[in-house]
Scaffold this active site. Structure first.
Site, PDB file in Angstrom:
ATOM      1  N   LYS A   1      -3.018  -1.834   7.877  1.00 15.51           N
ATOM      2  CA  LYS A   1      -3.230  -3.264   8.091  1.00 15.51           C
ATOM      3  C   LYS A   1      -2.345  -4.067   7.141  1.00 15.51           C
ATOM      4  O   LYS A   1      -1.875  -3.569   6.128  1.00 15.51           O
ATOM      5  CB  LYS A   1      -4.725  -3.575   7.914  1.00 15.51           C
ATOM      6  CG  LYS A   1      -5.265  -4.581   8.890  1.00 15.51           C
ATOM      7  CD  LYS A   1      -4.935  -4.323  10.345  1.00 15.51           C
ATOM      8  CE  LYS A   1      -5.235  -5.545  11.204  1.00 15.51           C
ATOM      9  NZ  LYS A   1      -4.800  -5.356  12.593  1.00 15.51           N
TER      10      LYS A   1
ATOM     11  N   ASP B   1       0.881  -1.169   0.000  1.00 18.55           N
ATOM     12  CA  ASP B   1       0.000   0.000   0.000  1.00 18.55           C
ATOM     13  C   ASP B   1       0.915   1.214   0.000  1.00 18.55           C
ATOM     14  O   ASP B   1       1.646   1.445   0.956  1.00 18.55           O
ATOM     15  CB  ASP B   1      -0.856  -0.060   1.273  1.00 18.55           C
ATOM     16  CG  ASP B   1      -1.762   1.142   1.443  1.00 18.55           C
ATOM     17  OD1 ASP B   1      -1.576   2.142   0.725  1.00 18.55           O
ATOM     18  OD2 ASP B   1      -2.647   1.076   2.316  1.00 18.55           O
TER      19      ASP B   1
ATOM     20  N   TYR C   1       0.968   1.220  15.002  1.00 13.30           N
ATOM     21  CA  TYR C   1       0.013   0.939  13.931  1.00 13.30           C
ATOM     22  C   TYR C   1       0.259   1.862  12.746  1.00 13.30           C
ATOM     23  O   TYR C   1       0.240   3.080  12.895  1.00 13.30           O
ATOM     24  CB  TYR C   1      -1.433   1.105  14.416  1.00 13.30           C
ATOM     25  CG  TYR C   1      -2.413   0.873  13.303  1.00 13.30           C
ATOM     26  CD1 TYR C   1      -2.627  -0.407  12.803  1.00 13.30           C
ATOM     27  CD2 TYR C   1      -3.067   1.939  12.684  1.00 13.30           C
ATOM     28  CE1 TYR C   1      -3.478  -0.623  11.732  1.00 13.30           C
ATOM     29  CE2 TYR C   1      -3.926   1.733  11.617  1.00 13.30           C
ATOM     30  CZ  TYR C   1      -4.126   0.446  11.154  1.00 13.30           C
ATOM     31  OH  TYR C   1      -4.967   0.218  10.092  1.00 13.30           O
TER      32      TYR C   1
END
Ligand code: 13P
Ligand code: MG
Ligand code: MG
EC number: 3.1.3.11
Length: 377
Positions: free
Chosen positions: A234, A11, A231
Protein backbone atom coordinates in the site's frame (compact mmCIF):
# COMPACT_ATOMS: atom_id res chain seq x y z
CA UNK A 1 15.10 31.81 7.17
CA UNK A 2 13.88 29.87 4.12
CA UNK A 3 13.83 26.17 4.99
CA UNK A 4 12.51 23.05 3.30
CA UNK A 5 11.01 20.20 5.30
CA UNK A 6 11.21 16.96 3.34
CA UNK A 7 9.69 13.69 4.45
CA UNK A 8 10.68 10.71 2.33
CA UNK A 9 9.46 7.28 3.36
CA UNK A 10 9.64 3.71 2.16
CA UNK A 11 8.73 0.21 3.20
CA UNK A 12 11.90 -1.83 2.70
CA UNK A 13 10.94 -4.90 4.65
CA UNK A 14 9.57 -5.96 7.99
CA UNK A 15 9.78 -8.61 10.68
CA UNK A 16 7.44 -11.61 10.47
CA UNK A 17 5.10 -10.05 7.88
CA UNK A 18 4.20 -6.40 7.22
CA UNK A 19 4.80 -5.28 10.84
CA UNK A 20 7.91 -3.22 11.76
CA UNK A 21 11.35 -2.70 10.26
CA UNK A 22 14.21 -4.30 12.20
CA UNK A 23 16.39 -2.19 14.51
CA UNK A 24 19.40 -3.02 12.32
CA UNK A 25 17.70 -1.75 9.15
CA UNK A 26 16.57 1.43 10.91
CA UNK A 27 20.13 1.83 12.21
CA UNK A 28 21.60 1.72 8.70
CA UNK A 29 19.13 4.34 7.44
CA UNK A 30 20.00 6.54 10.43
CA UNK A 31 23.74 6.07 10.03
CA UNK A 32 23.62 7.02 6.32
CA UNK A 33 21.48 10.12 6.90
CA UNK A 34 23.47 11.20 9.97
CA UNK A 35 26.59 11.59 7.82
CA UNK A 36 24.92 14.61 6.18
CA UNK A 37 23.87 16.20 9.50
CA UNK A 38 25.20 19.76 9.48
CA UNK A 39 26.26 19.39 5.83
CA UNK A 40 23.54 18.72 3.27
CA UNK A 41 20.97 18.60 6.07
CA UNK A 42 20.36 21.09 8.84
CA UNK A 43 18.56 18.48 10.90
CA UNK A 44 16.78 15.15 10.63
CA UNK A 45 14.60 12.67 12.47
CA UNK A 46 13.98 9.03 11.71
CA UNK A 47 11.08 6.87 12.85
CA UNK A 48 8.60 4.39 11.46
CA UNK A 49 4.85 3.90 11.11
CA UNK A 50 4.15 0.19 10.92
CA UNK A 51 6.59 -1.16 8.33
CA UNK A 52 7.27 2.22 6.67
CA UNK A 53 10.49 4.05 7.57
CA UNK A 54 10.28 7.85 7.44
CA UNK A 55 13.26 10.17 7.00
CA UNK A 56 12.30 13.67 8.11
CA UNK A 57 14.85 16.24 6.90
CA UNK A 58 15.32 20.01 7.06
CA UNK A 59 17.59 21.80 4.58
CA UNK A 60 17.90 24.81 2.28
CA UNK A 61 17.93 23.00 -1.09
CA UNK A 62 14.21 23.53 -1.82
CA UNK A 63 11.61 20.97 -2.90
CA UNK A 64 12.58 18.19 -5.32
CA UNK A 65 16.30 18.60 -4.62
CA UNK A 66 18.14 15.75 -6.39
CA UNK A 67 20.74 15.69 -3.57
CA UNK A 68 18.12 15.29 -0.84
CA UNK A 69 16.18 12.68 -2.76
CA UNK A 70 19.37 10.81 -3.61
CA UNK A 71 20.36 10.73 0.06
CA UNK A 72 17.05 9.08 1.01
CA UNK A 73 17.23 6.71 -1.97
CA UNK A 74 20.80 5.67 -1.05
CA UNK A 75 19.88 5.19 2.63
CA UNK A 76 16.92 2.98 1.72
CA UNK A 77 18.95 0.98 -0.79
CA UNK A 78 21.81 0.44 1.63
CA UNK A 79 19.42 -0.68 4.37
CA UNK A 80 17.64 -3.01 1.93
CA UNK A 81 20.84 -5.06 1.64
CA UNK A 82 20.53 -5.70 5.40
CA UNK A 83 16.77 -6.34 5.13
CA UNK A 84 17.49 -9.03 2.54
CA UNK A 85 20.31 -10.49 4.64
CA UNK A 86 17.92 -10.74 7.58
CA UNK A 87 15.21 -12.32 5.43
CA UNK A 88 12.77 -9.53 6.25
CA UNK A 89 9.40 -9.82 4.61
CA UNK A 90 9.00 -7.66 1.51
CA UNK A 91 12.69 -6.60 1.61
CA UNK A 92 13.05 -3.64 -0.75
CA UNK A 93 9.28 -3.63 -1.32
CA UNK A 94 8.91 0.06 -2.20
CA UNK A 95 12.13 0.41 -4.22
CA UNK A 96 10.59 -0.34 -7.59
CA UNK A 97 13.34 0.89 -9.92
CA UNK A 98 17.01 0.00 -10.14
CA UNK A 99 18.44 3.40 -10.93
CA UNK A 100 17.94 6.80 -9.31
CA UNK A 101 16.79 9.46 -11.75
CA UNK A 102 16.88 12.76 -9.87
CA UNK A 103 13.76 12.37 -7.70
CA UNK A 104 12.17 9.52 -5.73
CA UNK A 105 8.83 10.28 -7.36
CA UNK A 106 8.08 7.45 -9.75
CA UNK A 107 10.60 5.14 -8.08
CA UNK A 108 8.43 3.92 -5.20
CA UNK A 109 9.23 5.85 -1.99
CA UNK A 110 6.62 8.42 -0.93
CA UNK A 111 7.47 12.06 -0.30
CA UNK A 112 5.93 15.23 1.09
CA UNK A 113 7.83 18.53 1.06
CA UNK A 114 7.13 22.11 2.11
CA UNK A 115 9.40 25.09 1.51
CA UNK A 116 8.70 27.91 3.95
CA UNK A 117 9.89 31.17 5.41
CA UNK A 118 10.20 30.22 9.07
CA UNK A 119 7.82 31.98 11.44
CA UNK A 120 9.25 33.02 14.83
CA UNK A 121 7.48 29.95 16.27
CA UNK A 122 7.35 27.50 13.39
CA UNK A 123 5.02 24.72 14.52
CA UNK A 124 4.45 21.79 12.23
CA UNK A 125 3.08 18.31 12.21
CA UNK A 126 4.37 15.30 10.29
CA UNK A 127 1.74 12.66 9.56
CA UNK A 128 2.86 9.13 8.79
CA UNK A 129 0.51 6.36 7.76
CA UNK A 130 0.64 2.66 7.11
CA UNK A 131 -1.73 0.24 5.33
CA UNK A 132 -3.65 2.89 3.44
CA UNK A 133 -3.86 4.79 0.16
CA UNK A 134 -3.05 8.47 -0.54
CA UNK A 135 -6.69 9.53 -0.02
CA UNK A 136 -6.60 8.41 3.61
CA UNK A 137 -6.01 11.98 4.84
CA UNK A 138 -8.83 13.48 2.75
CA UNK A 139 -11.48 13.59 5.45
CA UNK A 140 -9.36 14.76 8.41
CA UNK A 141 -7.68 17.48 6.31
CA UNK A 142 -11.00 18.54 4.77
CA UNK A 143 -12.53 18.86 8.25
CA UNK A 144 -9.57 20.69 9.76
CA UNK A 145 -9.06 23.13 6.86
CA UNK A 146 -12.62 23.81 5.66
CA UNK A 147 -15.23 22.98 8.30
CA UNK A 148 -15.84 25.36 11.23
CA UNK A 149 -17.64 22.51 13.05
CA UNK A 150 -14.17 20.99 13.48
CA UNK A 151 -11.99 24.05 13.00
CA UNK A 152 -13.49 26.96 14.92
CA UNK A 153 -10.36 28.92 13.99
CA UNK A 154 -12.03 29.52 10.60
CA UNK A 155 -14.53 31.72 12.53
CA UNK A 156 -12.34 32.90 15.38
CA UNK A 157 -9.13 33.89 13.64
CA UNK A 158 -8.73 36.52 10.90
CA UNK A 159 -5.71 34.60 9.55
CA UNK A 160 -7.90 31.63 8.65
CA UNK A 161 -11.10 33.43 7.74
CA UNK A 162 -10.41 33.70 3.99
CA UNK A 163 -10.17 29.92 3.80
CA UNK A 164 -7.69 27.70 1.98
CA UNK A 165 -6.86 26.58 -1.55
CA UNK A 166 -6.88 22.83 -2.04
CA UNK A 167 -4.82 21.09 -4.72
CA UNK A 168 -6.52 17.78 -5.43
CA UNK A 169 -4.90 15.00 -7.44
CA UNK A 170 -6.88 12.66 -9.67
CA UNK A 171 -4.76 9.53 -9.31
CA UNK A 172 -6.69 7.33 -11.66
CA UNK A 173 -7.01 9.19 -14.92
CA UNK A 174 -6.18 7.29 -18.10
CA UNK A 175 -3.71 9.95 -19.23
CA UNK A 176 -1.88 9.91 -15.87
CA UNK A 177 -2.14 12.03 -12.73
CA UNK A 178 -3.92 15.35 -13.12
CA UNK A 179 -4.56 18.20 -10.72
CA UNK A 180 -7.47 20.51 -9.91
CA UNK A 181 -7.16 23.63 -7.72
CA UNK A 182 -10.26 24.66 -5.77
CA UNK A 183 -10.88 27.37 -3.18
CA UNK A 184 -12.68 26.75 0.10
CA UNK A 185 -15.21 27.81 1.15
CA UNK A 186 -16.64 28.90 -2.26
CA UNK A 187 -16.09 25.54 -3.95
CA UNK A 188 -16.79 23.43 -0.87
CA UNK A 189 -19.40 21.21 -2.52
CA UNK A 190 -17.10 20.53 -5.49
CA UNK A 191 -14.23 19.75 -3.11
CA UNK A 192 -16.52 17.38 -1.19
CA UNK A 193 -17.68 15.69 -4.40
CA UNK A 194 -14.08 14.78 -5.22
CA UNK A 195 -12.60 14.03 -1.80
CA UNK A 196 -15.36 11.57 -0.88
CA UNK A 197 -13.74 9.14 -3.34
CA UNK A 198 -10.55 8.44 -1.41
CA UNK A 199 -9.47 5.73 -3.81
CA UNK A 200 -9.29 8.11 -6.75
CA UNK A 201 -8.76 11.66 -5.43
CA UNK A 202 -6.27 12.83 -2.83
CA UNK A 203 -5.37 16.22 -1.40
CA UNK A 204 -1.83 16.95 -2.58
CA UNK A 205 -1.34 20.43 -1.13
CA UNK A 206 -3.17 23.13 0.81
CA UNK A 207 -2.30 26.83 0.67
CA UNK A 208 -3.40 29.85 2.73
CA UNK A 209 -5.62 32.32 0.84
CA UNK A 210 -4.95 35.32 3.03
CA UNK A 211 -1.20 34.74 2.67
CA UNK A 212 -0.92 33.11 -0.78
CA UNK A 213 2.82 32.43 -0.40
CA UNK A 214 2.25 30.25 2.66
CA UNK A 215 1.78 26.56 2.05
CA UNK A 216 -0.17 24.86 4.81
CA UNK A 217 0.15 21.19 3.88
CA UNK A 218 1.88 18.79 1.51
CA UNK A 219 0.73 15.19 1.14
CA UNK A 220 2.42 12.31 -0.69
CA UNK A 221 0.29 10.98 -3.54
CA UNK A 222 2.53 8.19 -4.85
CA UNK A 223 0.54 5.19 -6.11
CA UNK A 224 2.75 2.13 -6.08
CA UNK A 225 0.41 0.17 -8.32
CA UNK A 226 0.63 2.85 -11.03
CA UNK A 227 4.43 2.49 -10.97
CA UNK A 228 4.63 -1.29 -10.64
CA UNK A 229 1.56 -2.15 -12.74
CA UNK A 230 0.50 -4.64 -10.07
CA UNK A 231 -0.21 -4.70 -6.34
CA UNK A 232 3.09 -4.55 -4.44
CA UNK A 233 2.03 -2.94 -1.16
CA UNK A 234 0.00 0.00 0.00
CA UNK A 235 1.03 3.60 -0.60
CA UNK A 236 1.04 4.72 3.04
CA UNK A 237 1.27 8.49 2.46
CA UNK A 238 3.29 10.95 4.54
CA UNK A 239 2.26 14.58 5.03
CA UNK A 240 3.77 17.79 6.37
CA UNK A 241 1.21 20.15 7.89
CA UNK A 242 1.97 23.57 9.33
CA UNK A 243 -0.14 24.47 12.35
CA UNK A 244 -1.10 27.45 14.58
CA UNK A 245 -1.57 31.18 13.85
CA UNK A 246 -2.63 31.41 10.17
CA UNK A 247 -3.28 27.65 10.05
CA UNK A 248 -5.59 25.41 12.13
CA UNK A 249 -4.32 24.73 15.65
CA UNK A 250 -2.73 21.35 16.40
CA UNK A 251 -5.70 20.39 18.58
CA UNK A 252 -8.19 21.19 15.80
CA UNK A 253 -6.84 18.19 13.90
CA UNK A 254 -7.53 15.85 16.83
CA UNK A 255 -11.33 15.43 16.53
CA UNK A 256 -10.95 15.21 12.73
CA UNK A 257 -8.65 12.19 13.12
CA UNK A 258 -10.79 10.78 15.94
CA UNK A 259 -13.58 10.17 13.37
CA UNK A 260 -11.65 7.07 12.32
CA UNK A 261 -13.01 7.28 8.78
CA UNK A 262 -13.06 4.10 6.72
CA UNK A 263 -10.27 4.09 4.15
CA UNK A 264 -9.00 1.61 1.60
CA UNK A 265 -5.94 -0.45 2.54
CA UNK A 266 -5.53 -3.02 5.32
CA UNK A 267 -4.83 -6.66 4.53
CA UNK A 268 -3.48 -7.12 1.00
CA UNK A 269 -4.42 -3.48 0.38
CA UNK A 270 -7.85 -4.74 -0.58
CA UNK A 271 -10.23 -3.77 2.21
CA UNK A 272 -11.88 -0.90 4.03
CA UNK A 273 -11.20 -0.30 7.71
CA UNK A 274 -11.11 2.82 9.89
CA UNK A 275 -7.96 4.94 10.08
CA UNK A 276 -6.61 4.48 13.62
CA UNK A 277 -4.49 7.24 15.22
CA UNK A 278 -1.54 5.57 17.00
CA UNK A 279 1.67 6.64 18.76
CA UNK A 280 4.90 7.02 16.79
CA UNK A 281 6.79 3.77 16.06
CA UNK A 282 3.71 1.55 16.50
CA UNK A 283 3.82 -1.83 14.73
CA UNK A 284 1.15 -2.55 12.14
CA UNK A 285 -1.79 -4.30 13.76
CA UNK A 286 -2.22 -8.05 13.49
CA UNK A 287 -5.91 -7.20 13.52
CA UNK A 288 -6.13 -7.30 9.74
CA UNK A 289 -3.52 -4.57 9.29
CA UNK A 290 -6.00 -1.86 10.31
CA UNK A 291 -4.89 1.42 8.65
CA UNK A 292 -2.96 3.64 11.02
CA UNK A 293 -1.64 7.17 11.29
CA UNK A 294 0.92 8.73 13.63
CA UNK A 295 1.45 12.45 14.13
CA UNK A 296 4.68 14.10 15.26
CA UNK A 297 4.55 17.71 16.43
CA UNK A 298 7.77 19.69 15.91
CA UNK A 299 8.92 23.19 16.63
CA UNK A 300 11.61 24.43 14.29
CA UNK A 301 14.06 27.33 14.45
CA UNK A 302 16.77 28.02 11.84
CA UNK A 303 15.86 24.60 10.47
CA UNK A 304 16.69 22.84 13.75
CA UNK A 305 13.95 20.54 14.98
CA UNK A 306 13.02 19.98 18.60
CA UNK A 307 12.46 16.41 19.74
CA UNK A 308 8.92 15.60 18.55
CA UNK A 309 5.76 15.60 20.60
CA UNK A 310 3.91 12.32 19.96
CA UNK A 311 0.48 13.79 19.18
CA UNK A 312 -1.64 10.63 19.41
CA UNK A 313 0.02 9.35 22.60
CA UNK A 314 -1.89 11.24 25.31
CA UNK A 315 -4.44 9.22 27.32
CA UNK A 316 -7.46 10.59 25.46
CA UNK A 317 -6.50 8.56 22.40
CA UNK A 318 -6.95 5.28 24.24
CA UNK A 319 -10.72 5.92 24.32
CA UNK A 320 -10.67 6.95 20.65
CA UNK A 321 -8.76 3.81 19.72
CA UNK A 322 -11.20 1.62 21.67
CA UNK A 323 -14.08 3.07 19.64
CA UNK A 324 -12.28 2.73 16.33
CA UNK A 325 -11.30 -0.85 17.18
CA UNK A 326 -15.00 -1.68 17.70
CA UNK A 327 -15.79 -0.11 14.33
CA UNK A 328 -13.05 -2.21 12.70
CA UNK A 329 -14.18 -5.43 14.36
CA UNK A 330 -17.77 -4.84 13.31
CA UNK A 331 -16.71 -4.37 9.68
CA UNK A 332 -14.55 -7.49 9.72
CA UNK A 333 -17.54 -9.63 10.75
CA UNK A 334 -18.75 -9.50 7.14
CA UNK A 335 -15.45 -10.82 5.80
CA UNK A 336 -15.04 -10.36 2.08
CA UNK A 337 -18.50 -8.92 1.38
CA UNK A 338 -18.49 -5.31 0.15
CA UNK A 339 -17.83 -2.76 1.47
CA UNK A 340 -15.51 -4.72 3.82
CA UNK A 341 -13.55 -5.75 0.73
CA UNK A 342 -12.88 -3.00 -1.84
CA UNK A 343 -14.99 -2.87 -5.02
CA UNK A 344 -13.74 -4.78 -8.05
CA UNK A 345 -12.49 -1.58 -9.73
CA UNK A 346 -9.94 -1.23 -6.91
CA UNK A 347 -8.87 -4.87 -6.97
CA UNK A 348 -7.80 -4.96 -10.59
CA UNK A 349 -4.10 -4.86 -9.64
CA UNK A 350 -4.46 -7.99 -7.48
CA UNK A 351 -5.12 -11.63 -8.38
CA UNK A 352 -8.92 -11.66 -8.35
CA UNK A 353 -9.27 -10.27 -11.87
CA UNK A 354 -7.31 -13.21 -13.35
CA UNK A 355 -9.53 -15.56 -11.37
CA UNK A 356 -12.71 -13.92 -12.68
CA UNK A 357 -11.36 -14.11 -16.22
CA UNK A 358 -11.07 -17.89 -15.80
CA UNK A 359 -14.63 -18.08 -14.51
CA UNK A 360 -15.79 -16.24 -17.64
CA UNK A 361 -15.44 -19.46 -19.63
CA UNK A 362 -17.87 -21.26 -17.33
CA UNK A 363 -20.69 -18.72 -17.66
CA UNK A 364 -23.66 -19.78 -19.82
CA UNK A 365 -25.95 -17.09 -21.25
CA UNK A 366 -29.63 -17.79 -20.45
CA UNK A 367 -31.42 -17.24 -23.76
CA UNK A 368 -34.72 -16.29 -22.08
CA UNK A 369 -33.04 -13.57 -20.03
CA UNK A 370 -31.62 -12.02 -23.20
CA UNK A 371 -35.11 -11.67 -24.75
CA UNK A 372 -36.82 -8.26 -24.93
CA UNK A 373 -38.95 -7.82 -21.76
CA UNK A 374 -42.67 -8.47 -22.26
CA UNK A 375 -44.81 -5.40 -23.05
CA UNK A 376 -41.98 -3.41 -24.63
CA UNK A 377 -42.29 -4.78 -28.15
P1 13P B 1 2.29 -2.61 3.29
O1 13P B 1 1.91 -1.76 2.13
O2 13P B 1 2.37 -1.83 4.54
O3 13P B 1 3.54 -3.35 3.00
O4 13P B 1 1.15 -3.69 3.51
C1 13P B 1 0.91 -4.56 2.50
C2 13P B 1 -0.11 -5.59 2.76
O5 13P B 1 -0.56 -6.17 1.79
C3 13P B 1 -0.56 -5.89 4.12
O6 13P B 1 -1.48 -6.96 4.11
MG1 MG C 1 5.16 -4.04 3.84
MG1 MG D 1 3.58 -0.14 4.81
Amino acid sequence: MRVTVSVIKADIGAIGGHTIPSAEVLGIVRERVEREHGKLLIDFYICHAGDDIAIIMTHTRGKDSPDIHQLAWDAFNKATVKAKAQGLYGAGQDLLKDAFSGNVRGLGPGSAEIELDERPSEALMVLLSDKCGPGAFNLPLYLAFTDPMYSPGLMLSEGLHDGFTLHIMDMDHTEGDRLIVLNAPERLYDIAALLRDTNRYAIEAIWSRKFPNEQAAAVGTTRLRNIAGRYVGKDDPPAVVRVQKIFPATEEFGPAFAVGAFVGGDTRGSHNLPLMPVPVNTPASTFFCCPMVSALGFSMHDGMLTAPSDLFADPFWNAVRDQIALKAMEMRRQGFFEPAMLPMSELEYGGIVARLRKLEQEFVVRKEAAKTPAGTE
